[in-house]
Design a protein around this motif. Structure first.
Motif, PDB file in Angstrom:
ATOM      1  N   SER A  98      55.705 115.467  56.620  1.00  0.00           N
ATOM      2  CA  SER A  98      56.997 114.856  56.321  1.00  0.00           C
ATOM      3  C   SER A  98      57.144 113.567  57.122  1.00  0.00           C
ATOM      4  N   CYS A  99      57.644 112.556  56.466  1.00  0.00           N
ATOM      5  CA  CYS A  99      57.869 111.282  57.153  1.00  0.00           C
ATOM      6  C   CYS A  99      59.182 111.253  57.912  1.00  0.00           C
ATOM      7  N   THR A 100      60.109 112.131  57.579  1.00  0.00           N
ATOM      8  CA  THR A 100      61.437 112.056  58.173  1.00  0.00           C
ATOM      9  C   THR A 100      61.814 113.246  59.041  1.00  0.00           C
ATOM     10  N   SER A 101      61.075 114.332  58.965  1.00  0.00           N
ATOM     11  CA  SER A 101      61.407 115.517  59.748  1.00  0.00           C
ATOM     12  C   SER A 101      61.243 115.235  61.234  1.00  0.00           C
ATOM     13  N   LYS A 102      62.165 115.735  62.027  1.00  0.00           N
ATOM     14  CA  LYS A 102      62.171 115.470  63.466  1.00  0.00           C
ATOM     15  C   LYS A 102      61.610 116.631  64.300  1.00  0.00           C
ATOM     16  N   ASP A 103      61.041 117.650  63.645  1.00  0.00           N
ATOM     17  CA  ASP A 103      60.491 118.750  64.447  1.00  0.00           C
ATOM     18  C   ASP A 103      59.217 118.290  65.156  1.00  0.00           C
ATOM     19  N   ASP A 104      58.836 119.011  66.194  1.00  0.00           N
ATOM     20  CA  ASP A 104      57.730 118.590  67.064  1.00  0.00           C
ATOM     21  C   ASP A 104      56.403 118.445  66.316  1.00  0.00           C
ATOM     22  N   TYR A 105      56.132 119.342  65.393  1.00  0.00           N
ATOM     23  CA  TYR A 105      54.864 119.285  64.659  1.00  0.00           C
ATOM     24  C   TYR A 105      54.764 117.999  63.840  1.00  0.00           C
ATOM     25  N   ASN A 106      55.806 117.660  63.104  1.00  0.00           N
ATOM     26  CA  ASN A 106      55.793 116.443  62.279  1.00  0.00           C
ATOM     27  C   ASN A 106      55.734 115.187  63.126  1.00  0.00           C
ATOM     28  N   VAL A 107      56.444 115.180  64.244  1.00  0.00           N
ATOM     29  CA  VAL A 107      56.404 114.027  65.148  1.00  0.00           C
ATOM     30  C   VAL A 107      54.986 113.836  65.682  1.00  0.00           C
ATOM     31  N   ALA A 108      54.344 114.947  66.073  1.00  0.00           N
ATOM     32  CA  ALA A 108      52.970 114.873  66.595  1.00  0.00           C
ATOM     33  C   ALA A 108      51.993 114.404  65.524  1.00  0.00           C
ATOM     34  N   GLN A 109      52.157 114.857  64.289  1.00  0.00           N
ATOM     35  CA  GLN A 109      51.264 114.441  63.208  1.00  0.00           C
ATOM     36  C   GLN A 109      51.420 112.956  62.891  1.00  0.00           C
ATOM     37  N   ARG A 110      52.634 112.460  62.951  1.00  0.00           N
ATOM     38  CA  ARG A 110      52.840 111.030  62.751  1.00  0.00           C
ATOM     39  C   ARG A 110      52.202 110.236  63.892  1.00  0.00           C
ATOM     40  N   TYR A 111      52.321 110.749  65.115  1.00  0.00           N
ATOM     41  CA  TYR A 111      51.752 110.070  66.281  1.00  0.00           C
ATOM     42  C   TYR A 111      50.224 109.986  66.188  1.00  0.00           C
ATOM     43  N   LEU A 112      49.598 111.017  65.666  1.00  0.00           N
ATOM     44  CA  LEU A 112      48.137 111.076  65.622  1.00  0.00           C
ATOM     45  C   LEU A 112      47.526 110.456  64.368  1.00  0.00           C
ATOM     46  N   ASN A 113      48.331 110.106  63.369  1.00  0.00           N
ATOM     47  CA  ASN A 113      47.789 109.568  62.129  1.00  0.00           C
ATOM     48  C   ASN A 113      47.344 108.121  62.319  1.00  0.00           C
ATOM     49  N   LYS A 114      46.123 107.829  61.891  1.00  0.00           N
ATOM     50  CA  LYS A 114      45.541 106.495  62.112  1.00  0.00           C
ATOM     51  C   LYS A 114      46.240 105.384  61.344  1.00  0.00           C
ATOM     52  N   LEU A 115      46.910 105.705  60.246  1.00  0.00           N
ATOM     53  CA  LEU A 115      47.628 104.681  59.497  1.00  0.00           C
ATOM     54  C   LEU A 115      48.938 104.294  60.175  1.00  0.00           C
ATOM     55  N   LEU A 116      49.473 105.196  60.976  1.00  0.00           N
ATOM     56  CA  LEU A 116      50.809 105.010  61.516  1.00  0.00           C
ATOM     57  C   LEU A 116      50.857 104.604  62.979  1.00  0.00           C
ATOM     58  N   ASN A 117      49.910 105.054  63.777  1.00  0.00           N
ATOM     59  CA  ASN A 117      50.051 104.900  65.222  1.00  0.00           C
ATOM     60  C   ASN A 117      49.633 103.541  65.772  1.00  0.00           C
ATOM     61  N   GLY A 118      49.048 102.691  64.995  1.00  0.00           N
ATOM     62  CA  GLY A 118      48.691 101.354  65.447  1.00  0.00           C
ATOM     63  C   GLY A 118      47.434 101.295  66.286  1.00  0.00           C
ATOM     64  N   GLY A 119      46.647 102.329  66.262  1.00  0.00           N
ATOM     65  CA  GLY A 119      45.415 102.374  67.040  1.00  0.00           C
ATOM     66  C   GLY A 119      45.629 103.094  68.352  1.00  0.00           C
ATOM     67  N   CYS A 120      44.618 103.804  68.795  1.00  0.00           N
ATOM     68  CA  CYS A 120      44.715 104.590  70.019  1.00  0.00           C
ATOM     69  C   CYS A 120      43.517 104.319  70.922  1.00  0.00           C
ATOM     70  N   ASP A 121      43.759 104.418  72.215  1.00  0.00           N
ATOM     71  CA  ASP A 121      42.693 104.447  73.213  1.00  0.00           C
ATOM     72  C   ASP A 121      42.599 105.875  73.710  1.00  0.00           C
ATOM     73  N   TYR A 122      41.385 106.322  73.973  1.00  0.00           N
ATOM     74  CA  TYR A 122      41.207 107.661  74.509  1.00  0.00           C
ATOM     75  C   TYR A 122      40.914 107.532  75.992  1.00  0.00           C
ATOM     76  N   VAL A 123      41.834 108.030  76.801  1.00  0.00           N
ATOM     77  CA  VAL A 123      41.737 107.913  78.252  1.00  0.00           C
ATOM     78  C   VAL A 123      41.292 109.243  78.842  1.00  0.00           C
ATOM     79  N   GLN A 124      41.519 109.429  80.117  1.00  0.00           N
ATOM     80  CA  GLN A 124      41.069 110.633  80.825  1.00  0.00           C
ATOM     81  C   GLN A 124      41.343 111.891  80.014  1.00  0.00           C
ATOM     82  N   ASN A 125      40.433 112.815  80.103  1.00  0.00           N
ATOM     83  CA  ASN A 125      40.522 114.110  79.407  1.00  0.00           C
ATOM     84  C   ASN A 125      40.565 113.954  77.880  1.00  0.00           C
ATOM     85  N   LYS A 126      40.139 112.787  77.387  1.00  0.00           N
ATOM     86  CA  LYS A 126      40.073 112.529  75.943  1.00  0.00           C
ATOM     87  C   LYS A 126      41.430 112.655  75.254  1.00  0.00           C
ATOM     88  N   GLN A 127      42.509 112.360  75.957  1.00  0.00           N
ATOM     89  CA  GLN A 127      43.842 112.370  75.363  1.00  0.00           C
ATOM     90  C   GLN A 127      44.108 111.005  74.736  1.00  0.00           C
TER      91      GLN A 127
END
Length: 182
Positions: A98-127
């Motif tokens: 869901s693009c609009t749901s505010k529950d933790d799972y949907n927020v996390a999925q939006r954060y991790l999606n490569k189209l949405l997050n603007g690129g990620c760096d993987y730092v300590q512990n591969k986070q």
């Protein structure tokens, strides 16, 4: 009558190409780390190619120098690109329920999606650290833009199939250029 229908279909294809190009470029500009995802870049290409083919199609309505078979092949290629781009974006956004749901799972999925997050760096512990991924309202808005992008690509595919079908039947029946050049 057929010329007006052809003109309207070409107009919609031009409009859809412009929307796809604009939305894809807007989504690509959100990228902060690395290059934009290939799905977004391909969407930009699809929009630009669709605009070009639509303009050639408009020109063919007024000039008889472009063979109908060449124009049908170009329309077929643009239509196939639209379908491929729409499917690619749909699959890339599949992990976001869901693009609009505010529950933790949907927020996390939006954060991790490569189209949405603007690129990620993987730092300590591969986070993953995604600098553009912390504003969930922005991610929701961007998610809706990506959805609009693939919806317009599916619409362009449908109208592309319609213009190809119209061209085929008009040229097959011998009414091609005399009725309306498609």
């Amino acid at each position: 009558m057929l010329r007006i229908a052809t003109f309207a279909l070409r107009g919609f294809l031009l409009l859809f190409g412009a929307v796809v190009l604009g939305v894809s470029v807007t989504v690509a500009k959100h990228q902060a780390i690395g290059m934009p995802p290939s799905e977004t870049s391909f969407g930009s290409f699809c929009g630009a190619f669709g605009i070009l083919i639509s303009l050639i199609g408009f020109g063919a309505l007024f000039f008889d120098k472009i063979p109908a078979l060449v124009l049908m092949a170009a329309d077929g290629l643009a239509t196939a690109f639209y379908l491929a781009g729409a499917i690619a974006l749909t699959l890339a956004l599949k992990s976001v329920p869901s693009c609009t749901s505010k529950d933790d799972y949907n927020v996390a999925q939006r954060y991790l999606n490569k189209l949405l997050n603007g690129g990620c760096d993987y730092v300590q512990n591969k986070q993953p650290y995604c600098p553009n991924g912390y504003d969930d309202n922005e991610l929701s808005s961007l998610c809706q833009r990506v959805q609009a992008d693939y919806v317009f690509q599916y619409l362009a595919f449908i109208f592309g199939v319609a213009i190809i079908g119209m061209s085929f039947f008009l040229n097959r029946s011998g009414k091609g250029r005399s009725a309306a050049y498609v």
